[in-house]
Structure formats: structure tokens, C-alpha cells
Motif scaffolding. Sequence first.
Motif, short mmCIF file in Angstrom:
data_model
loop_
_atom_site.label_atom_id
_atom_site.label_comp_id
_atom_site.label_asym_id
_atom_site.label_seq_id
_atom_site.Cartn_x
_atom_site.Cartn_y
_atom_site.Cartn_z
N SER A 1 0.63 -1.02 -0.03
CA SER A 1 -0.04 -0.01 0.08
C SER A 1 0.83 1.33 -0.09
O SER A 1 0.62 2.24 -0.65
CB SER A 1 -0.94 0.09 1.33
OG SER A 1 -1.65 -0.96 1.10
N LEU A 2 1.96 1.30 0.71
CA LEU A 2 2.80 2.47 1.00
C LEU A 2 3.78 2.66 -0.27
O LEU A 2 3.98 3.86 -0.75
CB LEU A 2 3.59 2.49 2.24
CG LEU A 2 2.81 2.44 3.72
CD1 LEU A 2 4.00 2.40 4.69
CD2 LEU A 2 1.91 3.45 3.69
N ARG A 3 4.03 1.72 -0.94
CA ARG A 3 4.92 1.82 -2.15
C ARG A 3 4.21 1.72 -3.44
O ARG A 3 4.97 1.96 -4.31
CB ARG A 3 6.17 0.82 -2.09
CG ARG A 3 6.73 0.68 -0.82
CD ARG A 3 7.92 1.74 -0.70
NE ARG A 3 8.79 1.78 -2.10
CZ ARG A 3 9.71 2.41 -2.35
NH1 ARG A 3 9.84 3.50 -1.59
NH2 ARG A 3 10.46 2.38 -3.48
N ASN A 4 2.86 1.56 -3.48
CA ASN A 4 2.43 1.56 -4.67
C ASN A 4 1.32 2.71 -5.09
O ASN A 4 0.17 2.96 -4.25
CB ASN A 4 1.61 0.14 -4.64
CG ASN A 4 0.90 -0.01 -6.15
OD1 ASN A 4 0.04 0.67 -6.53
ND2 ASN A 4 1.54 -1.32 -6.65
N THR A 5 1.46 3.45 -6.01
CA THR A 5 0.78 4.74 -6.26
C THR A 5 -0.82 4.46 -6.56
O THR A 5 -1.82 4.88 -6.24
CB THR A 5 1.25 5.42 -7.57
OG1 THR A 5 2.82 5.72 -7.45
CG2 THR A 5 0.60 6.67 -7.91
N ASP A 6 -0.84 3.30 -7.38
CA ASP A 6 -2.19 2.81 -7.72
C ASP A 6 -3.13 2.57 -6.66
O ASP A 6 -4.27 2.82 -6.44
CB ASP A 6 -1.97 1.66 -8.57
CG ASP A 6 -1.70 2.03 -10.08
OD1 ASP A 6 -1.86 3.12 -10.55
OD2 ASP A 6 -1.18 1.13 -11.07
N MET A 7 -2.32 1.82 -5.72
CA MET A 7 -2.95 1.48 -4.31
C MET A 7 -3.29 2.63 -3.72
O MET A 7 -4.63 2.67 -3.01
CB MET A 7 -2.32 0.63 -3.39
CG MET A 7 -2.17 -0.84 -4.28
SD MET A 7 -3.46 -1.91 -4.01
CE MET A 7 -3.85 -2.26 -2.22
N LYS A 8 -2.53 3.77 -3.49
CA LYS A 8 -2.75 4.80 -2.78
C LYS A 8 -3.93 5.56 -3.28
O LYS A 8 -4.70 6.12 -2.48
CB LYS A 8 -1.49 5.64 -2.76
CG LYS A 8 -0.46 5.28 -1.85
CD LYS A 8 0.63 6.21 -1.49
CE LYS A 8 1.78 5.97 -1.93
NZ LYS A 8 3.00 6.60 -1.87
N ASN A 9 -3.83 5.86 -4.59
CA ASN A 9 -5.08 6.39 -5.34
C ASN A 9 -6.17 5.72 -5.00
O ASN A 9 -7.39 6.23 -5.10
CB ASN A 9 -4.77 6.40 -6.97
CG ASN A 9 -3.52 7.46 -7.42
OD1 ASN A 9 -3.31 8.26 -6.54
ND2 ASN A 9 -3.05 7.21 -8.51
N ALA A 10 -6.46 4.29 -5.10
CA ALA A 10 -7.67 3.59 -4.78
C ALA A 10 -8.08 3.73 -3.52
O ALA A 10 -9.16 4.22 -3.30
CB ALA A 10 -7.28 1.96 -5.03
N MET A 11 -7.01 4.09 -2.30
CA MET A 11 -7.47 4.21 -1.11
C MET A 11 -7.90 5.59 -1.03
O MET A 11 -8.87 5.79 -0.16
CB MET A 11 -6.31 4.17 -0.34
CG MET A 11 -5.61 2.71 0.22
SD MET A 11 -4.58 2.27 1.36
CE MET A 11 -3.26 2.83 0.47
#
Length: 332
Positions: free
Chosen positions: A291-301
Motif C-alpha cells: 500500500s505504501l509503495r504503490n501509487t495505484d493502491m494509494k489512489n484507490a484508497m
Amino acid sequence: MVEDNDTFATEFILLGFTTREDLQVLCFVLLLAIYVVTLTGNLGVILLIRSDSCLHTPMYFFLSHLSLLDLCYSSTIIPQTLLSFSVGRKVISFVRCATQLFFFATWATTECYVLAAMAYDRYVAICNPLLYSVVMSQRLCVGMLVGAYLVGVISSTIHTVSIFCLPFCQSKRINHFFCDGPPLLALSCSDTRVNEVMVSAVVGFNVLSTTVFILVSYFLILSTILRMHSVAGRHKAFSTCASHLVSIALYYGSSLFMYLRPSSRHSLEHDKVVSMLYSVAVPMLNPVIYSLRNTDMKNAMRKAKGRVLSSFSIHGSWSAERRGLPFHGKEG
């Protein structure tokens, strides 16, 4: 003590992390907190990937199953350990012990192959980006995943049978917090060399074959990245692999140390610490790493957070209107 010397006894005694009474409560609270974080983090990753259409790609398909596996093998171990702490009875039946080992070995082995599939996915995405959608088809992804689970079941069956076909005529006290291979082999009163070789061969094949596959994939990835002229392109390629590499280092490092050492160097006390890393800590850390290292996951959150806040705002407005009260929504 008659029970401890009975070859056909139907129970084992798990000694757990420590025999000190003053540390029992601390261990229980710490383990419970870890389990809650593990459940919350991994369920959150699964739900986030399923709810956001931008994450419906092969990479996140495998990541969702990685989180599912982390949930499964944490739940195979931690609830039994927490129960032992809470009721003060550390006895586990022979059948339950064998079942715990079987399922733990299944999830752990499957995770090796899912991590290898994720490495292949990154290889195709970086080395053959134009063919990515063709190569990483839904059929291939599902086939790789089914193959991973199938190998996990076959390997864990061999693993479990190799250990539980032995006579346990010495002490039934397992110096561990769950039914793992090395401490169970240490309890047998018969010659375990053949069984140790079989267990090491199965684990060694799974770990070493997937390790070699991952190393080759990342060697090719690194070669491609170093040939890139764009600094931004290099940075983006490295960032997409960073989380996966950290997860692999934690999981494979502890697994190799645990199972592939010479038996003369085994220390059951050290094994507990290593087992804590790959069976308890890694499942908790994986959602954080990805979650912390992934831009797509951060945007999704961020989008998920926005949807939740929006739904609360709409619900608050509707409730206020129903009561005939003024509603002060979000301004500016």
C-alpha cells in the motif's frame, strides 16, 4: 507422565512462546493485536482491489490472492495460539495438529508460486509492455493460480504424511507455538533421516525453484531497466518492483533459513523466532508494503475514502432533512 511415553497418544502439548507466566498476558495481547492488523490489512487490500476497476489487472489479481493466502495461513496458526493463551490449555489433538500442518504447508507453498507468478507478471510488463495484455491473459493468470494451489496441496500432503507416519513415543511436548515440521520431527523416537530428507526435498524444490525463477525474472527486468534512457521510466519501473522485492526478501529469507539448514544447526528456540517472521509478521506487513509503495493502491484508497465520506455526507443530509433540521455540509 504415562501419556508422554505412550506411542499411540492422541494429543500433543504446545509449549508456546514462553513458559513464564508473567509474559503470557503480554504475548496474548501482542499476538491479538497483530492478528487484528493482519485481518484488517489483508481484507482491506482484497476489498479495495475488487471495488476499484482500475485495479482489475493481472498484477492486482495476484496481489489479492497473496492477501487471501496471508489471511488463510495466519488464521491457521494464530487463533489456536490465542485459544491456548486464553484457556490456559495448550493441548492439541493428533488429528488437529496434522490438519494444522497440512493447511499451513498448503498456504505457504502456494504463496511461493504466487510470488513467482507476480515476478513473471512484472517481467512481461517491463520487458514486453506492448504484448502485456496478450501474454497476461485471464486464462493464463487463472491457470497459474490454479497450478499454484494444486502444487501447494500435493506438496503439503507429502510433507504431512512424511511427518505423521512416524511414531511419537518420546515426549509429546512440542517446543513451538504451532505444529510445524522441524519441532515435530524432533519428537519422534525412530530414525527420521529419510523423513527429514523427504521434507527438505519437497520444501527445497518449491523454494529453490521459485527463487531461481524469480531471480531470473528480475535479472532480465534489471537488464531492461538499465537500458532505458529515461530517468523517469527507470524510476517508475523500479517503483513497481520494489514492494514485490521487499515481500520476497522477507518471506524467502526466513523460509530458507528455517527449512534448508543442516539438522545439526537446528535450534528450536531460534526456529520460533524465525517462524514468527514468516508466519505472523510477513502476513501483517505485506498490506503495508504494497500500500505504501504503490501509487495505484494509494489512489484507490483515496477514492475509497472519498466515496465513504460522500456517503456519510449524503446520509447526514438525508437524516437532517427527515428531522427538519438544518444540515451544514462540506464547504469550499
